[in-house]
Write a protein that holds these residues in place. Structure first.
Motif, PDB file in Angstrom:
ATOM      1  N   ASP A 263       0.857  -1.179   0.000  1.00  0.00           N
ATOM      2  CA  ASP A 263       0.000   0.000   0.000  1.00  0.00           C
ATOM      3  C   ASP A 263       0.890   1.225   0.000  1.00  0.00           C
ATOM      4  N   LYS A 264       0.368   2.342  -0.507  1.00  0.00           N
ATOM      5  CA  LYS A 264       1.158   3.576  -0.532  1.00  0.00           C
ATOM      6  C   LYS A 264       0.243   4.786  -0.509  1.00  0.00           C
ATOM      7  N   TYR A 265       0.825   5.898  -0.102  1.00  0.00           N
ATOM      8  CA  TYR A 265       0.125   7.185  -0.077  1.00  0.00           C
ATOM      9  C   TYR A 265       1.162   8.268  -0.292  1.00  0.00           C
ATOM     10  N   HIS A 266       0.866   9.223  -1.161  1.00  0.00           N
ATOM     11  CA  HIS A 266       1.726  10.401  -1.262  1.00  0.00           C
ATOM     12  C   HIS A 266       0.878  11.638  -1.468  1.00  0.00           C
ATOM     13  N   ASN A 267       1.390  12.737  -0.960  1.00  0.00           N
ATOM     14  CA  ASN A 267       0.731  14.031  -1.075  1.00  0.00           C
ATOM     15  C   ASN A 267       1.820  15.054  -1.367  1.00  0.00           C
ATOM     16  N   CYS A 268       1.739  15.671  -2.540  1.00  0.00           N
ATOM     17  CA  CYS A 268       2.726  16.676  -2.928  1.00  0.00           C
ATOM     18  C   CYS A 268       2.041  18.016  -3.112  1.00  0.00           C
ATOM     19  N   GLY A 269       2.680  19.046  -2.611  1.00  0.00           N
ATOM     20  CA  GLY A 269       2.145  20.385  -2.768  1.00  0.00           C
ATOM     21  C   GLY A 269       3.148  21.401  -2.282  1.00  0.00           C
ATOM     22  N   PRO A 270       2.788  22.671  -2.390  1.00  0.00           N
ATOM     23  CA  PRO A 270       3.680  23.706  -1.874  1.00  0.00           C
ATOM     24  C   PRO A 270       3.963  23.473  -0.394  1.00  0.00           C
ATOM     25  N   SER A 271       5.145  23.822   0.048  1.00  0.00           N
ATOM     26  CA  SER A 271       5.563  23.569   1.432  1.00  0.00           C
ATOM     27  C   SER A 271       4.577  24.129   2.447  1.00  0.00           C
ATOM     28  N   HIS A 272       4.043  25.314   2.187  1.00  0.00           N
ATOM     29  CA  HIS A 272       3.140  25.919   3.169  1.00  0.00           C
ATOM     30  C   HIS A 272       1.801  25.195   3.234  1.00  0.00           C
TER      31      HIS A 272
END
Length: 164
Positions: free
Chosen positions: A113-122
């Protein structure tokens, strides 16, 4: 255009030091997150690994759980036409990705299983997003436990209901 050694050597040593301190599973997660990030339709430039921090790697009977935060830096290269030498653009986008992966215990570990969340640091600091990330990572860590396990006789007990 050639850069003096004094400019590119610290960057090269920093990347080598980061890679040297990572386990094979951590390097695999970093590669997978970069591939995922570059596969997004709103990403038009290539990004390079800037930093890896908050690394957690735990083993249990169901496999290995890896969690890390990957800092990225935008380069001058377009993702559709990658070039050999892409320089990092200093004052451009620097997103951060949270990645949680659960691998099985085989010789060539498979992702359970996996999960990732990418976005601006703030954005990663927003309370609701952080709570969701923590819940998703807990669910990933639990993958392979319980219901996926081998059934053994006596694991379940049944009782008769009382007469109505």
């Amino acid at each position: 255009m050639r850069l003096p050694v004094s400019l590119w050597l610290p960057l090269a040593l920093g990347v080598a030091a980061v890679a040297a301190g990572q386990s094979p599973l951590q390097r695999r997660v970093v590669r997978d997150v970069l591939e995922y990030f570059h596969g997004r339709s709103n990403v038009h430039f290539l990004f390079k690994e800037r930093e890896v921090d908050g690394v957690i790697e735990r083993e249990d009977s169901s496999g290995t759980f890896v969690q890390l935060r990957l800092g990225l830096a935008q380069t001058s290269c377009r993702k559709r036409a990658p070039q050999r030498h892409c320089r990092v653009l200093e004052h451009r986008r620097k997103p951060t990705c949270l990645a949680c992966y659960k691998f099985d215990t085989s010789d060539v570990p498979k992702v359970l299983d996996k999960y990732h969340n990418c976005g601006p640091s703030h954005h990663l600091a927003v309370k609701e997003i952080r709570q969701r990330d923590e819940a998703e990572c807990r669910a990933v860590e639990e993958a392979g436990k319980g219901g996926d396990a081998l059934y053994l006789p006596g694991m379940f007990a049944f009782s008769r209901g009382l007469p109505a």
